[in-house]
Design a protein around this motif. Structure first.
Motif, mmCIF file in Angstrom:
data_model
loop_
_atom_site.group_PDB
_atom_site.id
_atom_site.type_symbol
_atom_site.label_atom_id
_atom_site.label_comp_id
_atom_site.label_asym_id
_atom_site.label_seq_id
_atom_site.Cartn_x
_atom_site.Cartn_y
_atom_site.Cartn_z
ATOM 1 N N GLY A 97 1.758 -28.638 12.944
ATOM 2 C CA GLY A 97 3.063 -28.159 13.396
ATOM 3 C C GLY A 97 3.556 -28.941 14.604
ATOM 4 N N ALA A 98 2.605 -29.350 15.467
ATOM 5 C CA ALA A 98 2.971 -30.087 16.682
ATOM 6 C C ALA A 98 3.682 -31.391 16.330
ATOM 7 C CB ALA A 98 1.729 -30.366 17.518
ATOM 8 N N SER A 99 3.235 -32.043 15.251
ATOM 9 C CA SER A 99 3.904 -33.284 14.837
ATOM 10 C C SER A 99 5.201 -32.978 14.097
ATOM 11 C CB SER A 99 2.985 -34.098 13.922
ATOM 12 O OG SER A 99 1.833 -34.484 14.633
ATOM 13 N N LEU A 100 5.115 -31.970 13.205
ATOM 14 C CA LEU A 100 6.276 -31.664 12.369
ATOM 15 C C LEU A 100 7.473 -31.202 13.207
ATOM 16 C CD1 LEU A 100 7.016 -31.652 9.403
ATOM 17 C CD2 LEU A 100 6.306 -29.259 9.277
ATOM 18 N N VAL A 101 7.195 -30.448 14.264
ATOM 19 C CA VAL A 101 8.295 -29.921 15.073
ATOM 20 C C VAL A 101 9.050 -31.070 15.767
ATOM 21 C CG1 VAL A 101 7.104 -29.486 17.295
ATOM 22 C CG2 VAL A 101 8.923 -27.958 16.539
ATOM 23 N N ILE A 102 8.311 -32.144 16.135
ATOM 24 C CA ILE A 102 8.969 -33.289 16.765
ATOM 25 C C ILE A 102 9.850 -34.009 15.726
ATOM 26 C CG2 ILE A 102 8.615 -35.510 17.961
ATOM 27 C CD1 ILE A 102 7.643 -33.273 19.709
ATOM 28 N N VAL A 103 9.311 -34.177 14.507
ATOM 29 C CA VAL A 103 10.084 -34.821 13.439
ATOM 30 C C VAL A 103 11.359 -34.027 13.165
ATOM 31 C CG1 VAL A 103 10.080 -35.422 10.970
ATOM 32 C CG2 VAL A 103 8.028 -35.821 12.357
ATOM 33 N N VAL A 135 10.940 -31.273 27.180
ATOM 34 C CA VAL A 135 9.923 -30.214 27.263
ATOM 35 C C VAL A 135 9.010 -30.263 26.032
ATOM 36 C CG1 VAL A 135 9.562 -27.710 27.267
ATOM 37 C CG2 VAL A 135 11.301 -28.710 28.732
ATOM 38 N N MET A 136 9.614 -30.506 24.855
ATOM 39 C CA MET A 136 8.797 -30.577 23.630
ATOM 40 C C MET A 136 7.830 -31.758 23.700
ATOM 41 S SD MET A 136 9.701 -28.027 21.752
ATOM 42 C CE MET A 136 9.379 -28.268 20.042
ATOM 43 N N LEU A 137 8.290 -32.893 24.214
ATOM 44 C CA LEU A 137 7.390 -34.038 24.370
ATOM 45 C C LEU A 137 6.280 -33.693 25.363
ATOM 46 C CD1 LEU A 137 9.742 -37.167 24.376
ATOM 47 C CD2 LEU A 137 8.535 -36.115 22.479
ATOM 48 N N GLY A 138 6.647 -32.981 26.429
ATOM 49 C CA GLY A 138 5.659 -32.554 27.431
ATOM 50 C C GLY A 138 4.611 -31.643 26.805
ATOM 51 N N LEU A 139 5.051 -30.742 25.923
ATOM 52 C CA LEU A 139 4.108 -29.852 25.241
ATOM 53 C C LEU A 139 3.137 -30.658 24.389
ATOM 54 C CD1 LEU A 139 6.471 -26.923 24.283
ATOM 55 C CD2 LEU A 139 4.272 -26.652 25.398
ATOM 56 N N GLY A 140 3.674 -31.675 23.693
ATOM 57 C CA GLY A 140 2.821 -32.518 22.852
ATOM 58 C C GLY A 140 1.800 -33.281 23.686
ATOM 59 N N PHE A 141 2.262 -33.850 24.784
ATOM 60 C CA PHE A 141 1.388 -34.669 25.642
ATOM 61 C C PHE A 141 0.275 -33.826 26.271
ATOM 62 C CE2 PHE A 141 0.778 -36.953 29.825
ATOM 63 C CZ PHE A 141 0.049 -38.004 29.278
ATOM 64 N N THR A 142 0.641 -32.653 26.811
ATOM 65 C CA THR A 142 -0.361 -31.823 27.489
ATOM 66 C C THR A 142 -1.318 -31.178 26.482
ATOM 67 O OG1 THR A 142 1.272 -30.032 27.545
ATOM 68 C CG2 THR A 142 0.983 -31.296 29.565
ATOM 69 N N GLY A 143 -0.803 -30.828 25.295
ATOM 70 C CA GLY A 143 -1.670 -30.202 24.289
ATOM 71 C C GLY A 143 -2.714 -31.166 23.759
ATOM 72 N N TYR A 144 -2.368 -32.439 23.707
ATOM 73 C CA TYR A 144 -3.250 -33.457 23.131
ATOM 74 C C TYR A 144 -4.585 -33.561 23.875
ATOM 75 C CZ TYR A 144 -3.948 -37.589 20.210
ATOM 76 O OH TYR A 144 -4.415 -38.461 19.268
ATOM 77 N N LEU A 145 -4.554 -33.303 25.190
ATOM 78 C CA LEU A 145 -5.782 -33.439 25.991
ATOM 79 C C LEU A 145 -6.751 -32.270 25.782
ATOM 80 C CD1 LEU A 145 -7.283 -35.034 28.260
ATOM 81 C CD2 LEU A 145 -6.129 -33.560 29.909
#
Ligand code: HEM
Length: 223
Positions: A97-103, A135-145
């Motif tokens: 979902g994290a990838s799909l939501v960005i797409v 904010v969505m990019l920030g969520l992706g970046f912080t979640g990845y770690l």
């Protein structure tokens, strides 16, 4: 039984006009795919929201098992993935979902751009949209770690290095994100806080503004 319960609440709070206002709102013909197939592009915003809701719900369940410290983070994710009932499904939903939501958000942005919907009177909603984008990019970046595996660790190091290379403010951003000299315990705690409290809170506030303006201004007219 539900009807009498509803009536009981309605007598006291007069809730009918509130949901009627939303339910009776007609969808204009030019955004209805049943009339013009190409109008499906107007679904992208709603679909982005749908996945966002899935991210929030699946994320809430993930935090019931995730342990945000460098000793236990990886093991807690591993346990969730392999031992907890439906853990693999919930984590899978959050991961894909994290990838799909960005797409989806990107497609929505393209729709808004190519229909010229960013023009007056919707400039403010475009700006709110841009903030949501970050904010969505920030969520992706912080979640990845958060899984704290090799991929997460080294990708975050690269990400922070890129941010650090920004002129003038690069060093400040690096210190803010990293929390110390290296990507370590403080970074994980920080990213966890950003991922589950700061960014979701900011996102919900921005989405409330986004939807308020859409309701106020209506959907933009046909081309
Ligand atoms: C989580 C991210 C987002 C969600 C859930 C969301 C949701 C929505 C929804 C449901 C609509 C109604 C029309 C439609 O569905 O196409 C809409 C309209 C709009 N969105 Fe978004 N949006 C998001 C991100 C963005 C971004 C990144 C931008 C621009 C940079 C943006 C700009 C706009 C504008 C200007 C409108 C009004 C368009 C019109 O009236 O035709 N949104 N949004």
């Amino acid at each position: 039984m539900f009807k009498s319960m509803y009536n009981w609440i309605d007598e006291r709070l007069d809730i009918t006009p509130m949901w009627r206002d939303v339910a009776d709102h007609e969808v204009p013909e030019h955004v209805n795919p049943a009339h013009h197939f190409s109008a499906f592009v107007y679904c992208f915003g709603g679909l982005t929201f749908f996945i966002t809701v899935i991210q929030i719900l699946s994320g809430m369940f993930l935090t019931m098992y995730y342990v945000p410290d460098i000793i236990n983070a990886y093991a807690s994710v591993d346990y969730l993935q392999h031992k907890v009932a439906f853990g693999v499904i919930v984590r899978g939903m959050h991961h894909w979902g994290a990838s799909l939501v960005i797409v989806m958000m990107f497609l929505h942005t393209l729709r808004v751009f190519f229909t010229g919907s960013y023009k007056a009177p919707r400039e403010m909603n475009w700006v709110v949209g841009v903030l949501i984008f970050f904010v969505m990019l920030g969520l992706g970046f912080t979640g990845y770690l958060l899984p704290w595996d090799n991929k997460a660790y080294f990708a975050t190091q690269v990400g922070i290095k890129i941010a650090a290379s920004a002129p003038y403010i690069g060093d400040y951003i690096k210190t803010f994100l990293q929390g110390g000299e290296i990507v370590g315990a403080q970074t994980l705690t920080r990213f966890f806080a950003l991922h589950v409290f700061f960014f979701p809170g900011i996102l919900l506030a921005l989405l409330a503004g986004h939807f308020f303006m859409i309701r106020k201004q209506g959907i933009s007219g046909p081309l």
